[in-house]
Each structure stands twice: as C-alpha cells, then as structure tokens.
Design an enzyme around this catalytic site. Structure first.
Site, mmCIF file in Angstrom:
data_model
loop_
_atom_site.group_PDB
_atom_site.id
_atom_site.type_symbol
_atom_site.label_atom_id
_atom_site.label_comp_id
_atom_site.label_asym_id
_atom_site.label_seq_id
_atom_site.Cartn_x
_atom_site.Cartn_y
_atom_site.Cartn_z
ATOM 1 N N ARG A 66 3.330 -4.104 -2.705
ATOM 2 C CA ARG A 66 4.055 -4.322 -3.660
ATOM 3 C C ARG A 66 4.367 -5.535 -4.478
ATOM 4 N NH1 ARG A 66 4.188 0.994 -3.914
ATOM 5 N NH2 ARG A 66 5.651 2.169 -2.476
ATOM 6 N N ASP A 154 -4.804 4.766 -6.699
ATOM 7 C CA ASP A 154 -3.842 5.417 -5.590
ATOM 8 C C ASP A 154 -2.540 5.462 -5.966
ATOM 9 O OD1 ASP A 154 -3.486 6.463 -3.051
ATOM 10 O OD2 ASP A 154 -2.043 4.742 -2.987
ATOM 11 N N ASP A 307 -1.039 4.208 4.599
ATOM 12 C CA ASP A 307 -0.430 4.356 3.334
ATOM 13 C C ASP A 307 0.955 3.740 3.447
ATOM 14 O OD1 ASP A 307 0.298 5.097 0.713
ATOM 15 O OD2 ASP A 307 0.107 7.328 1.240
#
Lengths: 430, 314
Positions: A66, A154, A307
């Site tokens: 992030r 992604d 993930d």
C-alpha cells in the site's frame, strides 16, 4: 554482525533435497555450512533449535504493501514487519499503489523506502499497462531496470486480448514473467461472492468460477502464441486447476499460485456477511477448495502466495457488497499451510517448496535454499506451537482477517534476513 | 391473547433461522390482528409509548405503508426515515446511521436496504429490535409470513401443498424467504422460469427447478408469480418482455394446468401483461389483495412480538 549457529534443528532444504538434523552456520550474511556437529566459532551466537524446523526464508510473491498512497492501510515498514513475524524473509510488492507502480520513479521510491524502513527484502512488481487501465503497455524495460521482478495489473485483469498478447510478447523479450489477475469482468459484474449454492442462499450476488477459468483459458492460448512466461495469480477454482494442469502437461511456460484462504475457507464463510471474507477472487465451493488443495500437493499450483490486502475500517465496516475486496494474510499464512501438513496434504518439504523454493524460482529471486554460499535468509519454525489468532496483536496496520479466534498450530520463531535476526518470537503467543 | 409465545428471537432478519413452530406462532397472532381492520376504530393500545423507525434506504411504497399502518394500529409512534430524506445520500455509512438512530432510543427499527446482510449489520450497532423489510436479493420475511398466512387461510393448511414460484427467482428475496418458510411448513416447492433467472444451486434449498412453467404448474395448489425486476438488470437475462410474457407469463390457459382450486398470488407491484395477464390477476382465483390485507396484520404480529407490548388487544 555476529555469526549465528542454529543448532539441532531439522533442516529442510528441498532445493537440495536435504532433510536432516543438522547445524546451520551463518557467517557474513551468507549460509556458511550446513552439516551435523559444527562447533560454534568464537563469538558466534548459538541458538538452540531442537524440535524446530530450519528452512530457507519464506517468500511471499503477492503482497500489497500500500505504499505509496494508501499508508493508512499499510506501509512498507508495517507490512514488512508483518511479513517478518509471519516467517517471510522477502515479499513482492504488488503495483496497485497510488499512483500505480507503472514507471521507474515509483519503483525507485519503493526500493528506497524498503531500504530505509523495510524489515525484510522487498521486490517490486510493476504494472503491465499504464495506470492499470489495460490499454497501453507500461515502461516494462525501465521498471525492470529499476528493480521490478515481474509485471502484473493485479486487482485488475488485462481484458483486451490484443493488449495481453503484446504484453506477453514484450515481457518475453525482457525475460519478465507476466502475472495475470484472471477475471472476466463482464462475467463477474461486481458480484461479491462465488456464484453457487451459498450465494443463492445468503442472497449475495454471485460471480461464476468461469469468470476466472475462462480468462485463464484465453491467456493460455496467448501463451501458445507468444511463448511468454505466464503466472496465474490467486488461482481459486477447479477449472483453473484443470487448465493449468493440462498446460503444464503440454510443456507451456506456466506457473500458478494459490492463497492460504482459498486453501482453507469455503464460500460458506460469507454466510455471516463478515466483510473480511470478501475477497477477489471470492471464497469458492468445497469442491474448488478440494481441487486447489490437491493441485498444491501435486505441483499443478506451484506456490502459496498470501495476497495480503490490508484495508481500513473505512473500507470494511460497511455492507458486504460495498466493502473493498481483500484480507490480510502475512501473519497467518504459515499456520494455515501447516494445517495442510497436519492433514497430510503436504509434507514439510513440500510446504517449504511451495512457500520458498517455488516463488524464488518463478521470479528468479535469490533465496529458496540453504546451500552454502547463498544469502542467509532463514526461517525457524516451531510446527507445534499452539496460538490463537488475535487481530489486535498483528503487526499489520490493518485488521481485516476472518481468522481472528482461530486456534492455530505452528509459527515462525525466528526470521533471519542476510544473517540479521529481524524477528524473534518471545514465546508462543496465546 | 397471552404473553407466552413460541418466539425466542430479538430480531426478525429472515425465515431461514425460524422454526416451523415460530412461524406458526406469528401466523396465529396475525389471525388475531386481522379482525382489527374491520373495526370502526382500528387501533389497539398494545405498543403505546413504543417508537418504531421505518428505515427505508431503498424505494418502497407498499411495504413501508404496510409497516406504518401496522405500527399506528398498535398505537406505536412511527417515524419514517427514507433514502431521499436521509443523510445516507450524503455519504453517511449504515453504521453511523444506526448509531445515530440508536441515540434516539427507538424500540424497533424496520429496515429496507438494497444490499444483503444489512439488517444483520444493523443489529450489531443498535439496541433496538430489527425487522428486515427486504435486504437486496436475500430475504423479505414479512412477505413470506403474509404469503403463508394467505395460503393457510385459503387452503386450510400448508403441509403437503404444492407451491409453484414463477419468474425472476435469482433477484427475488420474496422467493428465498418463501422457499425457507414453505419448506419448513411442509409444502413442496417448485421454482420455474427462464434458466437465466434461476440461480445456481437453487435445488440445494430443497426445491425442484423447472425451466418451463407448464410442467411446474401441473397439479399445483398455489401459483406465486414474481415481478420481473428490471431495476436489478433482469432485462439482460431474457430477450424482451414480449417474449417473456408469451413463454413464461401466467395466463388463463397456463393456469388451467394447475389444480382447479389453485390460488394465484403476487407480492406486487405487478407488471401487468408481463408475468401475469390481467384476466388472471383480476380473476376469481387471485388472492392478491387478500395478501395485502394480511400484510398489515402479519406486520402487527411481528411488531407485537418484537416490541414487547402489553397483551391488551381489546
């Protein structure tokens, strides 16, 4: 840095087909020797590893850190701290940051921040297309020069077949693997749950497993056309498994990963509308879970990848259909995979293969072995340690996990990167 | 009426988790309340001093009106909080709306919401009893209760009946709640409609699925037609309403396949000439308006049970 002697553990190094009780001596950031009966050199730190596994550092090839842009969810410091606590010595940073990692300036920022604040190694993954829009190719060559080890859009699928074809060709020329988030968005149409008996009963709009497998099928035809290295992100359903298995039989350069949550939870987990169970691809049927488990055992699915997708309460404390997709996973992945060892689906050596050897091989990363001379990236695991997942005690900045309260067996006791201990479990938690 | 009822839930979120006994309790109570509509003064003091908030975050007129009348006839203070006038359009989250409402100390919140699971989310942030008045394509329990009440009144029983639910099953919370309720009460349930409107795995709910309506109608005791939910993008699931009406609509010819005394139901609002022909909708076997009348009584029963009202009905 002091030498470290890991004494008396069960060394599991599948890359060399080595599994035995032995000492591991780490010197100057490298693995110096792996053999029984090594006497500790003067000044070495000796760590008793009796009853523990000593394995090449785990590598997560699918992490959302992030940073830049969404540091309120996670940043490189907290994300890599979570990784270290989970036994990972390296993570691959997915490019759907803000802005996306589609040019070398962003890659360089990530590399620099990882050097400053990263607890474990960080390998950036760049975008396939500019802005992840699926239209124009990103500057893959410069991304690679700046440190990207693969490309992926992604979070989004490259829907346009012509764009995907050219991406595969161009990446092939650079030797970059292309990681596809396989999802035909016309078929998913925003459906937040797996389409099947559970979604029908609980009234959530469903997306069929075919939304994933149909895209994998298309991509495999493009792999035949282009010969590019293709990797399926978070494979989740039986039909994807069948397609990948068949492609491997045909000798295509195809690999695939599966997440711990798709290995351990079914769509029934969504019945209470807990938004931490909203993930994309969605949690699937019990048949799909059985298929991905079998495929992980037989090697059709090469790697486990978390993930790890941190989200704040702003995105998650809302109605299920409005919640952002994703759950965190770095600190629960190892214990969840150890459940597969307990269930005799994986041997300890296969677990290490799927969580360390294979990711290193797929992306051409250092690590994945304890061969003398390799980097001293080591994870020491207590396969028995009993603990209970308490989201408030996780290192990640976010808390979006459905595994809170789950009784776990096994955890990382020691995580060593380049000969430095970056994480040490004081005692089994819980 | 006594205070001892077989109903142990604080909220009414759906039919899935109610027992046959609990459903029957509500139906029996509903029968008692039905008579109030025929009085000259249609009001009992049962919920005097209680506050009922109708939190309608998705357009609805008949369900909201029905709940509003039910609350008023029980002497509760009813307040409407609708999407158009609410702060939800200003970006407030459901949880914030809930905690704000909670601060006003309501006794019951009736929620209509476009997304499945919203009533359950509400219960976690509010002390009041929560009634689900329709959440996405999940459940609409009071509709299933009023439907069961109507069937029982016209057929004398529910157990052993064959009930056909026709049309847009996938988008229908009415279908789901009815399937749960009718199966628990011992009915055989068939669902019928174009295959593109039958959700995957519907058979796992204990129903028989038909992709043509004719075989489903054979021998049916109850025919329940569902509205085509064009607002939920049902339109893309079949060519057009003309073909839908021709192949799947209920007309007199198709209704003749059911038992001679079969009743016809529709949760409304109807698309006349699409899923149901006017001759059938207005015909002698239609009990559609009785459903509406019973809706008020059933909602009174639900508010009574959850509102902890006094037993004074007289």
């Amino acid at each position: 840095m002091a030498d470290i002697l890991l004494r008396g553990g069960r060394v599991i190094d599948p890359a060399r087909n080595f599994e035995a009780s032995a000492e591991v001596l780490l010197q100057d950031g490298k693995v110096a020797r792996v053999e029984p009966g090594i006497a500790p050199p003067a000044g070495a730190r000796v760590i008793d590893c009796k009853g523990l596994w000593v394995v090449p550092g785990l590598i997560d090839m699918h992490t959302h850190l992030r940073e830049p842009g969404q540091e309120y969810k996670e940043n490189i410091e907290t994300g890599t701290a979570a990784a270290a606590a989970g036994g990972f010595t390296a993570v691959c940073a997915m490019p759907n940051t803000v802005p996306p990692n589609d040019n070398r300036a962003v890659t360089e920022l990530i590399v620099r921040r990882a050097r400053e604040a990263g607890v474990v190694r960080v390998y950036p993954i760049g975008c396939i297309t500019q802005g992840q829009k699926g239209e124009n190719l990103a500057e893959m060559g410069e991304l690679q020069e700046a440190g990207c080890v693969a490309v992926s859009d992604d979070g989004k699928c490259v829907m346009n077949s012509e764009v995907m074809r050219r991406a595969l060709e161009y990446a092939r020329g650079l030797g970059l693997p292309v990681i596809q988030h396989a999802e035909d968005t016309n078929l998913t149409a925003g459906g937040p749950a797996h389409e099947g008996a559970a979604s029908t009963r609980i009234g959530l709009r469903g997306q069929p497993a075919a939304a994933e497998s149909a895209m994998v099928a298309r991509d495999l035809e493009l792999v035949v056309l282009t010969g590019a290295r293709y990797h399926v992100a978070h494979a989740s359903c039986a039909e994807t498994v069948r397609l990948v298995r068949d492609a491997k039989r045909r000798g295509l350069p195809v690999t695939a990963e599966v997440t711990p949550h798709h290995l351990t939870l079914t769509d029934e987990a969504c019945a209470g509308y807990d938004t931490s169970t909203r993930v994309n691809p969605p949690l699937r049927s019990d048949k799909d879970v059985a298929a991905v488990r079998e495929a992980l055992a037989d090697g059709t699915l090469d790697a486990v990848a978390t993930d790890h997708a941190p989200h704040s309460p702003v995105e998650k404390d809302v109605e299920f259909e409005q919640a952002a997709s994703g759950m965190i996973g770095l600190e629960t992945a190892l214990a969840l995979c150890l459940e597969l060892v307990d269930a005799k689906i994986l041997t300890p050596a296969l677990l290490v293969t799927r969580m360390s050897v294979a990711p290193a091989k797929i992306l051409g990363l250092p690590g994945g072995t304890l061969a003398p001379g390799s980097a001293a990236d080591v994870t020491v695991i207590d396969p028995q340690a009993a603990w209970t997942c308490d989201p408030s005690r996780l290192r990640s900045r976010s808390r979006n996990t459905p595994f809170g309260g789950r009784a776990m067996h096994g955890q990382a006791m020691l995580t060593i990167v380049a000969g430095n201990i970056v994480f040490a479990q004081e005692k089994p938690v819980g | 009426m006594t205070g001892a009822h077989a109903f142990s839930h604080k909220h009414l979120l759906g039919m899935e988790h109610l027992s046959a006994e609990e459903i029957t309790t509500i139906l029996d109570l509903g029968e008692n309340f039905l008579e109030i509509a025929n009085r000259s003064i249609k009001k009992v003091p049962t919920l005097r001093g209680k506050t009922v908030i109708n939190l309608f975050l998705e357009p609805s007129t008949r369900t909201r009106t029905s709940f509003e009348i039910a609350a008023k006839r029980l002497s509760a203070d009813g307040v409407n909080f609708t999407a158009a006038s609410s702060s939800t359009t200003k970006g407030e989250t459901l949880i914030d709306t809930a905690t704000n409402l909670d601060a006003m100390s309501p006794d019951i919140v009736v929620i209509r919401h476009a997304q499945a699971g919203s009533p359950l989310l509400l219960t976690k942030h509010i002390k009041a009893a929560v009634v689900n008045a329709g959440d996405g394509q999940h459940e609409h329990p009071t509709q299933a209760l009023l439907d069961a009440s109507t069937i029982r009144a016209h057929k004398g029983k529910i157990e052993g009946l064959t009930v056909v639910i026709c049309g847009d099953i996938d988008h229908s919370r009415v279908a789901r709640s009815n399937i749960f309720a009718l199966r628990k009460l011992g009915a055989r349930v068939r669902v019928a409609g174009p295959r593109s409107l039958l959700p995957l795995g519907i058979e796992s709910l204990g129903v028989e699925a038909f992709d043509r309506v004719e075989p489903a109608l054979e021998g049916a005791d109850v025919v329940m037609m569902l509205r085509i939910q064009l607002e939920r993008k049902a339109g893309g699931r079949f060519p057009n309403t003309r073909e839908y009406a021709r192949l799947f609509g209920l007309n007199a010819r198709r209704l003749a396949l059911a038992k001679p005394d079969a009743i016809v139901m529709h949760p409304g609002p109807m698309n006349r000439g699409v899923e149901i022909s006017p001759e059938v909708a207005d015909g002698p076997r239609s009990v559609i308006l009785d459903q509406v009348a019973r809706g008020v009584a059933i909602r009174m029963a639900v508010l009574y049970l959850l509102g902890g009202g006094s037993d004074a009905v007289e």
